[in-house]
Design a protein around this motif. Structure first.
Motif, PDB file in Angstrom:
ATOM      1  N   SER A  44       0.825  -1.210   0.000  1.00 10.49           N
ATOM      2  CA  SER A  44       0.000   0.000   0.000  1.00 10.49           C
ATOM      3  C   SER A  44       0.863   1.265   0.000  1.00 10.49           C
ATOM      4  O   SER A  44       0.534   2.243  -0.666  1.00 10.49           O
ATOM      5  CB  SER A  44      -0.957   0.001   1.189  1.00 10.49           C
ATOM      6  N   CYS A  48       0.779   3.937  -3.038  1.00  6.79           N
ATOM      7  CA  CYS A  48       0.471   5.332  -2.717  1.00  6.79           C
ATOM      8  C   CYS A  48       1.579   6.246  -3.229  1.00  6.79           C
ATOM      9  O   CYS A  48       1.295   7.290  -3.832  1.00  6.79           O
ATOM     10  CB  CYS A  48       0.312   5.481  -1.214  1.00  6.79           C
ATOM     11  N   CYS A  49       2.821   5.861  -3.024  1.00 10.43           N
ATOM     12  CA  CYS A  49       3.933   6.688  -3.503  1.00 10.43           C
ATOM     13  C   CYS A  49       3.963   6.746  -5.021  1.00 10.43           C
ATOM     14  O   CYS A  49       4.246   7.793  -5.597  1.00 10.43           O
ATOM     15  CB  CYS A  49       5.252   6.145  -2.977  1.00 10.43           C
ATOM     16  N   GLN A  50       3.667   5.624  -5.674  1.00 11.33           N
ATOM     17  CA  GLN A  50       3.632   5.612  -7.134  1.00 11.33           C
ATOM     18  C   GLN A  50       2.521   6.516  -7.651  1.00 11.33           C
ATOM     19  O   GLN A  50       2.695   7.246  -8.616  1.00 11.33           O
ATOM     20  CB  GLN A  50       3.428   4.179  -7.643  1.00 11.33           C
ATOM     21  N   GLY A  51       1.379   6.478  -6.995  1.00  8.68           N
ATOM     22  CA  GLY A  51       0.258   7.310  -7.421  1.00  8.68           C
ATOM     23  C   GLY A  51       0.506   8.789  -7.191  1.00  8.68           C
ATOM     24  O   GLY A  51       0.157   9.626  -8.021  1.00  8.68           O
ATOM     25  N   CYS A  52       1.116   9.122  -6.074  1.00 11.83           N
ATOM     26  CA  CYS A  52       1.347  10.529  -5.753  1.00 11.83           C
ATOM     27  C   CYS A  52       2.551  11.102  -6.494  1.00 11.83           C
ATOM     28  O   CYS A  52       2.486  12.167  -7.084  1.00 11.83           O
ATOM     29  CB  CYS A  52       1.567  10.693  -4.256  1.00 11.83           C
ATOM     30  N   CYS A  53       3.658  10.407  -6.448  1.00  9.38           N
ATOM     31  CA  CYS A  53       4.904  10.932  -6.991  1.00  9.38           C
ATOM     32  C   CYS A  53       5.126  10.575  -8.451  1.00  9.38           C
ATOM     33  O   CYS A  53       5.896  11.232  -9.129  1.00  9.38           O
ATOM     34  CB  CYS A  53       6.085  10.406  -6.178  1.00  9.38           C
ATOM     35  N   ARG A  55       3.111  10.771 -11.000  1.00 13.16           N
ATOM     36  CA  ARG A  55       2.431  11.611 -11.986  1.00 13.16           C
ATOM     37  C   ARG A  55       3.111  12.947 -12.196  1.00 13.16           C
ATOM     38  O   ARG A  55       3.110  13.477 -13.291  1.00 13.16           O
ATOM     39  CB  ARG A  55       1.006  11.885 -11.526  1.00 13.16           C
ATOM     40  N   THR A  56       3.665  13.506 -11.176  1.00 14.93           N
ATOM     41  CA  THR A  56       4.166  14.873 -11.262  1.00 14.93           C
ATOM     42  C   THR A  56       5.685  14.895 -11.267  1.00 14.93           C
ATOM     43  O   THR A  56       6.309  15.089 -10.242  1.00 14.93           O
ATOM     44  CB  THR A  56       3.647  15.710 -10.083  1.00 14.93           C
ATOM     45  N   CYS A  57       6.243  14.685 -12.412  1.00 14.69           N
ATOM     46  CA  CYS A  57       7.692  14.789 -12.547  1.00 14.69           C
ATOM     47  C   CYS A  57       7.965  16.025 -13.393  1.00 14.69           C
ATOM     48  O   CYS A  57       7.397  16.195 -14.469  1.00 14.69           O
ATOM     49  CB  CYS A  57       8.271  13.549 -13.200  1.00 14.69           C
TER      50      CYS A  57
END
Length: 96
Positions: A44, A48-53, A55-57
């Motif tokens: 989890s 969560c980190c993949q979903g949050c971080c 997308r915004t690079c």
């Protein structure tokens, strides 16, 4: 409060030691039961980190890769065209 937590941890430790001494099967079951929640927590956190971080690079190399992918996708369109090309009959040969 601290005494209750200490009593709980001590009773859980005694349960683990007694089940471990009963046999290999109980030890394996305890290991699985203790590892599954940790794996679920790790999964989890990763999602969560993949979903949050993910997308915004904002680095320039990521933007360039996204631009190249969009351009490549635009050129590599594999849909059937609305005006199909006629097949030349002389290019088809029949071998008897």
């Amino acid at each position: 409060m601290l005494e209750q937590v200490s009593l709980f941890v001590h009773s859980m430790w005694e349960l683990l030691v007694s089940k471990h001494s009963e046999g290999l099967y109980n030890s394996v079951c305890l290991a699985v039961l203790l590892v599954l929640p940790l794996l679920l927590l790790l999964l989890s956190v990763c999602l969560c980190c993949q979903g949050c971080c993910g997308r915004t690079c904002c680095c320039s190399s990521c933007r360039r890769q996204q631009h190249n992918r969009a351009r490549r996708k635009k050129h590599d369109d594999l849909w059937i065209s609305s005006q199909p090309q006629p097949i030349m009959m002389e290019s088809l040969t029949l071998s008897v």
